[in-house]
Design an enzyme around this catalytic site. Structure first.
Site, PDB file in Angstrom:
ATOM      1  N   GLU A  69      -4.981  -8.796  -0.451  1.00 38.36           N
ATOM      2  CA  GLU A  69      -5.576  -8.452   0.951  1.00 38.36           C
ATOM      3  C   GLU A  69      -6.993  -8.528   0.389  1.00 38.36           C
ATOM      4  OE1 GLU A  69      -4.512  -5.555   3.391  1.00 38.36           O
ATOM      5  OE2 GLU A  69      -2.344  -5.782   3.144  1.00 38.36           O
ATOM      6  N   GLU A 107       0.658  -1.094  -0.211  1.00 30.76           N
ATOM      7  CA  GLU A 107       0.031  -0.033   0.121  1.00 30.76           C
ATOM      8  C   GLU A 107       0.863   1.167   0.074  1.00 30.76           C
ATOM      9  OE1 GLU A 107      -3.175   0.011   2.752  1.00 30.76           O
ATOM     10  OE2 GLU A 107      -4.143  -1.842   1.662  1.00 30.76           O
TER      11      GLU A 107
HETATM   12  O1  AHR Z   1      -5.387  -5.981   6.691  1.00 29.52           O
HETATM   13  C1  AHR Z   1      -5.229  -4.885   7.653  1.00 29.52           C
HETATM   14  C2  AHR Z   1      -4.538  -3.615   6.661  1.00 29.52           C
HETATM   15  O2  AHR Z   1      -5.322  -3.493   5.910  1.00 29.52           O
HETATM   16  C3  AHR Z   1      -3.314  -3.982   6.311  1.00 29.52           C
HETATM   17  O3  AHR Z   1      -2.125  -3.796   6.994  1.00 29.52           O
HETATM   18  C4  AHR Z   1      -3.138  -2.705   5.157  1.00 29.52           C
HETATM   19  O4  AHR Z   1      -2.233  -3.213   4.092  1.00 29.52           O
HETATM   20  C5  AHR Z   1      -4.720  -2.611   4.591  1.00 29.52           C
HETATM   21  O5  AHR Z   1      -5.080  -1.356   4.590  1.00 29.52           O
END
Ligand code: AHR
Length: 501
Positions: A301, A177
């Protein structure tokens, strides 16, 4: 429950070109966040909780039953604050976990402990490196420490710390991110940084080159994908995508994990369908720059994100997990199956005690969530040959004028020839009778075995007092019909797995 009016016919084609469902679509993610690692996976060698070299034995045993193909670590946002050298050797250097609540991370769980976990689970490692606050040299050194087999100072250090042979690291993420917590970069800047950092993610074992993954977009940030593909596609093997489902779609009030009503049940699956839209749009951009589909889209994710449980730390992201989450997981896995040619890995967030977890722990107690049970049921699709399905007519599930297809299905053929069919009924109020046809001759005397995950309440979940309230139940109600088809009643709000052999 009333049966829905229209009969649904499902046919599975077993006589068409078959392609594999990558097992990596069933991947996982564990971050230094809340009690995912500390307490959830790692209790340390001095703990009274039974453990294997500090890894909780109960959690290990449960996770092994999922045949986890790949595990991503150490973050998440934590990855771009993590300095790996603080987490090796006898003297660990503690740090502040700035992003996730500001507590102290002892760094007792580091590279050796993670690779031990990966070896215990028999899965591949996916390590996320630090671009936001790290350096090229630090990333280069980590890869050497992990994977080189020469007499260098770093390799001598690894050996002195107890690991003689290099580890196999199959996947390496260059940042996380980086458009937000990973450095607030613009795509043009990150594309250049990515090109520079990945240069030094060396293949120390030429027989096992490392698969390099660039930070990709947040949900519908199509410009990020375009810039990355245009400027850096030649240097990457994968591009990530992050998308979380909130029943409300409002980050100020995500909605609750339990105690919700029909609107939030429907809303969740509507957000789930958006995952497919995102994949379609991002892969269309990728196709322009990479028509041969060399670069994989890695959904590293995904999952449900709710308000935290009352009384828990707001930054620990601890949430309950209900039947709704089980259906959401199955919905996503089916979407990934359909896009398996471009989407070659996906990692649900997160393994233990955080977001859409497989497992919840409370001191020495542990429970498997409904999401765990879906991953266990559907693991038969891992590396199996995908079989196209025709469903007609697809019944509708309507809530206050909004509509979704009520049923979703996916099928595959396992190595032993068995055909596995997973079915989801999103409709919370109607079961759906289904007639199934398999091509003549392919499984002439097929017998069907079934398992169904459902419950009376939409928010049914497991608790430490009642850990097996929501579990899959054997269901042998597949019947042969007079005309040689098979019939099955798919219960309301359920996930079913039927096996024909
Ligand atoms: O999974 C929780 C968070 O969500 C992670 O650390 C991040 O990459 C995303 O914003």
């Amino acid at each position: 429950m009333n049966a829905a009016a229209s009969p649904l016919h499902l046919s599975i084609a077993t006589d068409c070109p078959e392609t594999r469902i990558p097992r990596e679509l069933y991947g996982h993610f564990a971050e230094h966040l809340g009690t995912c690692i500390y307490g959830g996976i790692w209790v340390g060698e001095d703990s009274a909780i039974p453990h294997t070299r500090g890894l909780r034995t109960d959690v290990l045993t449960a996770l092994k039953q999922l045949s986890i193909p790949v595990l991503r670590w150490p973050g998440g946002c934590f990855a771009d604050e993590y300095h790996w050298q603080d987490g090796i050797g006898p003297e660990r250097r503690a740090m502040i976990n700035n992003h996730w609540g500001g507590g102290i991370d002892s760094n007792q769980f580091g590279t050796h402990e993670f690779m031990d976990l990966v070896e215990e689970l028999g899965c591949d490692a996916y390590i996320a490196g630090n671009v936001g606050s790290g350096s090229v040299r630090e990333m280069q050194a980590w890869v050497e420490y992990l994977t080189a087999d020469v007499d260098s100072p770093l390799v001598r250090q690894r050996r002195a710390n107890g690991r003689e042979q290099p580890w196999r690291v199959r996947y390496f993420g260059v940042g996380n991110e980086n458009w937000a917590c990973g450095g607030n970069m613009r795509p043009e800047f990150y594309a250049d940084e990515y090109r520079r950092y990945q240069t030094y993610v060396r293949h120390h074992d030429p027989d096992h080159p490392i698969f390099r993954i660039a930070c990709g977009p947040n949900r519908d940030d199509y410009r990020w994908t375009e810039v990355l593909m245009e400027r850096a596609a030649a240097h990457m093997d994968g591009l990530s995508l992050h998308y979380y489902c909130l029943p409300t779609d409002d980050w100020n009030d995500q909605g609750n994990a339990t105690g919700f009503g029909a609107a939030d049940w429907f809303g969740m699956f509507q957000r789930g369908t958006h995952m497919e839209e995102l994949i379609v749009q991002h892969r269309a951009i990728m196709d322009r720059f990479d028509p041969d589909q060399r670069v994989a889209l890695i959904v590293d994710e995904w999952g449900a994100w709710y308000n935290v449980e009352p009384g828990t730390h707001p930054r620990f992201l601890y949430q309950q997990n209900t039947l709704r989450d089980a259906l959401l997981a199955a919905q996503h896995l089916h979407i990934f199956h359909r896009h398996r040619d471009r989407v070659r890995m996906a990692n649900i967030a997160q393994t233990v005690n955080v977001l859409q977890a497989m497992i919840l722990t409370d001191g020495p107690r542990m429970l498997r969530t409904p999401t765990y049970h879906v991953f266990e049921m559907l693991k038969v699709h891992q590396d199996a040959l995908h079989l196209p399905i025709t469903l007609s007519p697809v019944p509708e599930y309507t809530h206050e004028g909004r509509t979704l297809p009520a049923i979703d299905a996916s099928a595959s053929r396992a190595a032993d020839g068995a055909v596995n069919l997973s079915l989801i009924n999103f409709d919370p109020a109607h079961e759906h009778p289904i007639t199934l046809s398999l091509p003549p001759g392919s499984l002439a005397h097929a017998t069907g075995r079934g398992r169904v995950l459902t419950a009376a309440a939409m928010d049914a979940h497991n608790t430490f007092a009642e850990p097996d309230h929501v579990v899959p139940v054997a269901n042998d109600s597949v019947q042969a019909t007079a005309d040689g088809a098979l019939a099955f009643n798919l219960p309301a709000k359920s996930v079913a797995l039927l096996t024909f052999s």
